[in-house]
Design an enzyme around this catalytic site. Structure first.
Site, PDB file in Angstrom:
ATOM      1  CG  ASP A   1      -0.137   0.061   2.528  1.00  0.00           C
ATOM      2  OD1 ASP A   1       0.914  -0.607   2.614  1.00  0.00           O
ATOM      3  OD2 ASP A   1      -0.560   0.761   3.465  1.00  0.00           O
ATOM      4  CD  GLU A   2      -0.796   4.707   3.054  1.00  0.00           C
ATOM      5  OE1 GLU A   2      -1.736   5.461   3.386  1.00  0.00           O
ATOM      6  OE2 GLU A   2       0.020   4.243   3.870  1.00  0.00           O
TER       7      GLU A   2
END
Length: 529
Positions: free
Chosen positions: A332-333
């Site tokens: 993620d991210e």
């Protein structure tokens, strides 16, 4: 004459008793009521009350099948009951009546059970030991909350009569604990495991690495733990798990029928690794230690071959320590990784996980690459997440990728309850108890087939969480609702009924020393003392 007065007094007493009043003017003591069978959290699949209750007495024993696992569940139950009842409660393979734990074939699945209670005893039946253990959690809730105390209580210890038949809706009922932002000791993790087990949670996802800290010893890259495990958000002392520590967490979780799912987040959220080894950086320069809370600025160097040597070593050593089927690779991210590099990285790393016998899990951004066959994607978007992103996840689900639902504005346990909550964040919104409970995993993600949903998981990120009391305040009461979403049939889902059952958990948490948020949305009983 004296005999005449005694006769009159006796007749008067009988009349008072007949009208419900004692000779002293007080109402007679009534038998203590037993907890109704349908007062349990998570709501059982089927409840049929009826018949006399069973009373646990000094003569009660716990009868188990002649198997090591059944005996272990029996000993666990005895350890719960002995301090508060003061009874011996011997665990034995002989005798009748009392409390019986039996393993037998039946329509229970791997985790279901049947509870039968009547005047002569309580019988828990399951096909697998996990089912017996989950049945024990139900039995605990059918006893007064004082059963959870560690000193002798007055009782009585009544179990309502009737039958419960129970199997879970989903096989994945998880909780994630972020030990990277703030480090939590083995004993603190064990305490949380015991609390998760109360509500039939069966997965413990440990977020072991992030920008702020690396928490697991890796022999082939020792500075990860010794150097980058040395701090945390705000600059505290941090810490890390030795391999023996981690194995003790795994062992303890297994004794409560939870599977540990370790996560090494990559290619982003990797400043801890990059700070430990300069060669993992594209420019060969190690960044400074990071103790802040911003995200998205770090990335492994996708173009360097040493990156994959590093990933291979970490996954190999972690897989060897983890008997469970899954290994979480984050994903993620990764804002500092180009889309092209992200896809290239995931194409290289997913086969490494499979090569060490584990199934890949990633945050739902994994669906922006090509999820491996059998991989699971953990969705953490919001109700308001854009249609394009939701459709990408739904398309992966239609293609065979399983989905774990962790919507941040529903079941992120680090979100504030209200604007005044002293802990937590609010980037996903304010998440009161009703909002956390009042949604259906089966139809939450548009376009994703219900069959793709493996279950739910409640993450607890720890930017603002630094001690067990913080964990408990943010997890309770919302964790119980997540557990019900994962376990109970959709037909039982009703906020007005649930909040009454939830309120009854308050005294139990107090007996266990759990400091919880007394939401005004829940009709809690008055606190004593």
């Amino acid at each position: 004459m004296r005999q005449h007065h005694r006769t009159l007094r006796l007749l008067g007493s009988l009349l008072l008793v007949a009208t419900g009043v004692s000779a002293t003017g007080a109402a007679p003591a009534r038998p203590a009521p037993s907890t109704p069978l349908d007062r349990v959290v998570p709501a059982p699949a089927s409840v049929a009350p009826g018949g006399s209750p069973y009373r646990i007495t000094p003569d009660t024993h716990i009868r188990v099948d002649d198997s090591g696992e059944a005996r272990r569940v029996g000993e666990y139950l005895a350890a719960v009951l002995r301090p508060s009842t003061g009874y011996r409660l011997p665990v034995t393979t002989r005798g009748g009546g009392g409390i019986r734990l039996r393993l037998a074939k039946g329509p229970f699945g791997a985790e279901g059970y049947r509870l039968d209670s009547g005047r002569k005893g309580v019988t828990l039946t399951a096909a697998e030991p996990a089912g017996l253990f989950h049945g024990v959690q139900t039995l605990r809730q059918l006893l007064p909350a004082a059963v959870e105390k560690d000193s002798v209580q007055p009782g009585p210890w009544l179990v309502a009569g009737g039958t419960i038949k129970d199997t879970p809706r989903y096989g994945w009922r998880g909780a994630m604990l972020d030990v990277s932002r703030h480090f939590f000791t083995v004993d603190q993790v064990k305490r949380y495991i015991d609390q998760l087990a109360l509500y039939k949670i069966n997965k413990l996802h440990l977020h072991l690495s992030d920008d702020q800290g690396w928490r697991i010893a890796i022999d082939s890259w020792p500075r990860l733990a010794t150097y980058r495990g040395s701090t945390q958000v705000g600059g505290g002392p941090g810490g890390h798990y030795t391999k023996a520590d981690y194995q003790e967490i795994v062992r303890y979780a297994s004794s409560r029928y939870l599977e540990v799912v370790p996560e090494i987040d990559m290619p982003g959220h990797t400043n801890a690794a990059l700070a430990s080894y300069a060669e993992l950086n594209c420019d060969g320069v190690a960044p400074a230690l990071y103790t802040g809370t911003e995200v998205g600025f770090s990335s492994l160097c996708v173009g360097k071959e040493i990156t994959y040597d590093f990933v291979d070593d970490v996954i190999r050593e972690l897989a060897a320590l983890t008997p469970g089927a899954y290994l979480h690779i984050g994903g993620d991210e990764a804002h500092s990784t180009s889309h092209e590099d992200y896809v290239k990285f995931m194409d290289r790393v997913q086969p490494i996980v499979a090569g060490y016998g584990k199934t890949v899990i990633g945050w739902h951004q994994l669906t922006g690459a090509t999820p491996a066959k059998g991989a699971l994607a953990q969705y953490w978007g919001l109700d308001g997440t854009g249609a394009e992103e939701k459709e990408r996840v739904a398309a992966a689900a239609r293609g065979g990728t399983g989905i774990i639902l962790s919507p941040a504005d529903r079941i992120y346990l680090d979100m504030k309850y209200t604007a005044d909550t002293p802990l937590g964040l609010d980037w996903a919104g304010l998440v009161e108890v009703k909002r956390s409970y009042d949604w259906d995993p089966g139809d939450y993600l548009p376009g994703a087939p219900a069959s793709a949903v493996r279950g739910v998981e409640a993450p607890l990120w720890t930017e603002t969480i630094s001690k067990s009391a913080d964990i408990e305040y943010m997890a309770f009461p919302r964790l119980a609702g997540v557990a019900e979403l994962g376990w109970s049939p959709a037909a039982t889902h009703d906020w007005d009924a649930y909040k009454v059952r939830l309120a009854a958990q308050g005294p139990r948490w107090e007996a266990l020393g759990i400091g919880y948020y007394r939401s005004p949305q829940v009709p809690w009983p008055a606190q004593r003392g």
